[in-house]
Every structure is written in C-alpha cells, then in structure tokens.
Design a protein around this motif. Structure first.
Motif, PDB file in Angstrom:
ATOM      1  N   LEU A  11       0.827  -1.208   0.000  1.00  0.00           N
ATOM      2  CA  LEU A  11       0.000   0.000   0.000  1.00  0.00           C
ATOM      3  C   LEU A  11       0.862   1.259   0.000  1.00  0.00           C
ATOM      4  O   LEU A  11       0.584   2.213  -0.741  1.00  0.00           O
ATOM      5  CB  LEU A  11      -0.935   0.004   1.208  1.00  0.00           C
ATOM      6  CG  LEU A  11      -2.075  -0.999   1.140  1.00  0.00           C
ATOM      7  CD1 LEU A  11      -2.685  -1.200   2.515  1.00  0.00           C
ATOM      8  CD2 LEU A  11      -3.121  -0.526   0.136  1.00  0.00           C
ATOM      9  N   ARG A  13       3.731   1.662  -1.222  1.00  0.00           N
ATOM     10  CA  ARG A  13       4.334   1.837  -2.550  1.00  0.00           C
ATOM     11  C   ARG A  13       3.379   2.536  -3.513  1.00  0.00           C
ATOM     12  O   ARG A  13       3.811   3.099  -4.516  1.00  0.00           O
ATOM     13  CB  ARG A  13       4.746   0.483  -3.127  1.00  0.00           C
ATOM     14  CG  ARG A  13       5.962  -0.114  -2.487  1.00  0.00           C
ATOM     15  CD  ARG A  13       6.336  -1.442  -3.156  1.00  0.00           C
ATOM     16  NE  ARG A  13       7.450  -2.078  -2.484  1.00  0.00           N
ATOM     17  CZ  ARG A  13       7.347  -3.133  -1.680  1.00  0.00           C
ATOM     18  NH1 ARG A  13       6.166  -3.705  -1.461  1.00  0.00           N
ATOM     19  NH2 ARG A  13       8.421  -3.645  -1.115  1.00  0.00           N
ATOM     20  N   GLN A  14       2.089   2.512  -3.218  1.00  0.00           N
ATOM     21  CA  GLN A  14       1.092   3.142  -4.090  1.00  0.00           C
ATOM     22  C   GLN A  14       0.876   4.625  -3.797  1.00  0.00           C
ATOM     23  O   GLN A  14       0.225   5.311  -4.573  1.00  0.00           O
ATOM     24  CB  GLN A  14      -0.243   2.413  -3.956  1.00  0.00           C
ATOM     25  CG  GLN A  14      -0.209   0.981  -4.431  1.00  0.00           C
ATOM     26  CD  GLN A  14      -1.555   0.310  -4.222  1.00  0.00           C
ATOM     27  OE1 GLN A  14      -2.589   0.832  -4.621  1.00  0.00           O
ATOM     28  NE2 GLN A  14      -1.542  -0.843  -3.575  1.00  0.00           N
ATOM     29  N   PRO A  16       1.157   8.217  -4.038  1.00  0.00           N
ATOM     30  CA  PRO A  16       1.765   9.017  -5.104  1.00  0.00           C
ATOM     31  C   PRO A  16       2.758  10.056  -4.587  1.00  0.00           C
ATOM     32  O   PRO A  16       2.630  10.567  -3.471  1.00  0.00           O
ATOM     33  CB  PRO A  16       0.560   9.726  -5.752  1.00  0.00           C
ATOM     34  CG  PRO A  16      -0.631   8.943  -5.332  1.00  0.00           C
ATOM     35  CD  PRO A  16      -0.297   8.379  -3.981  1.00  0.00           C
ATOM     36  N   TRP A  91      -3.374  11.333   0.748  1.00  0.00           N
ATOM     37  CA  TRP A  91      -3.782  10.351  -0.248  1.00  0.00           C
ATOM     38  C   TRP A  91      -4.895   9.535   0.389  1.00  0.00           C
ATOM     39  O   TRP A  91      -4.765   9.057   1.509  1.00  0.00           O
ATOM     40  CB  TRP A  91      -2.598   9.468  -0.594  1.00  0.00           C
ATOM     41  CG  TRP A  91      -2.877   8.385  -1.591  1.00  0.00           C
ATOM     42  CD1 TRP A  91      -3.244   8.545  -2.902  1.00  0.00           C
ATOM     43  CD2 TRP A  91      -2.773   6.970  -1.378  1.00  0.00           C
ATOM     44  NE1 TRP A  91      -3.365   7.307  -3.495  1.00  0.00           N
ATOM     45  CE2 TRP A  91      -3.092   6.328  -2.587  1.00  0.00           C
ATOM     46  CE3 TRP A  91      -2.449   6.191  -0.273  1.00  0.00           C
ATOM     47  CZ2 TRP A  91      -3.079   4.955  -2.739  1.00  0.00           C
ATOM     48  CZ3 TRP A  91      -2.446   4.817  -0.415  1.00  0.00           C
ATOM     49  CH2 TRP A  91      -2.747   4.207  -1.638  1.00  0.00           C
ATOM     50  N   PRO A  94      -6.154   3.707  -2.902  1.00  0.00           N
ATOM     51  CA  PRO A  94      -6.281   3.280  -4.303  1.00  0.00           C
ATOM     52  C   PRO A  94      -7.729   3.295  -4.764  1.00  0.00           C
ATOM     53  O   PRO A  94      -8.644   3.266  -3.987  1.00  0.00           O
ATOM     54  CB  PRO A  94      -5.719   1.865  -4.284  1.00  0.00           C
ATOM     55  CG  PRO A  94      -5.759   1.411  -2.870  1.00  0.00           C
ATOM     56  CD  PRO A  94      -5.776   2.636  -2.024  1.00  0.00           C
TER      57      PRO A  94
END
Length: 94
Positions: A11, A13-14, A16, A91, A94
């Motif tokens: 997670l 790594r996602q 942005p 953020w 996803p």
C-alpha cells in the motif's frame, strides 16, 4: 506478522509522489483499523523501495528532519506549526 508488513508495504508503494498517508489510514486500507502501530513498525523495517517518508502520524507530524526535507522536495506543504497540511496533501487510497 510478515504478511501484514508486506500488505502495508504494498500500500505504501502506491502513495503518489507529493502526497502522504497516515499510519492509521494504512492500517484501515490493509484491512485492520487497529494496525496503526503495526504500520509504524513496518515503515521502520521497510525495504529501500518503500517510500517511507510519505507516511506520517495522524496529526501530520514527521518523524525526522530528513523526512521533512524529502517531503518538501516532493512538493508537500507544511503548516506554520511544522505539520503536513493533511487537508491538501493526503492520499485517500487506491
């Protein structure tokens, strides 16, 4: 616990470039809202490809001056009191 770490790292790594997520948000996204502390342990043990600097505490506070420098380099803004402006730079997942 390594499965939890792997999930949290995937997670993280996602997240942005130019945004942040809190330990609690990572925990919820990983499927267990009680894992905020586990997310912290995971970030402490994160492999080099995990953008650990994009994970902050629930108040938007950073762990170290280096983390702040890295986030500022990504364009993340800070409030006058030194916390990340979570309203602008969070953020949501996803």
């Amino acid at each position: 616990m390594s499965g939890a770490f792997e999930t949290i790292w995937a997670l993280a790594r996602q997240v942005p470039h130019g945004t942040v997520v809190t330990y609690g948000q990572l925990a919820r996204l990983a499927g267990n809202p009680h894992w905020a502390r586990v997310a912290g342990y995971a970030m402490h043990a994160a492999p080099e490809d995990v953008p650990w600097q994009r994970v902050v505490n629930r108040l938007g506070e950073v762990h170290s001056p280096r983390q702040r420098v890295l986030l500022e380099g990504e364009g993340v803004g800070f409030l006058p009191d030194g916390r990340v402006d979570l309203a602008r730079f969070s953020w949501l997942g996803p």
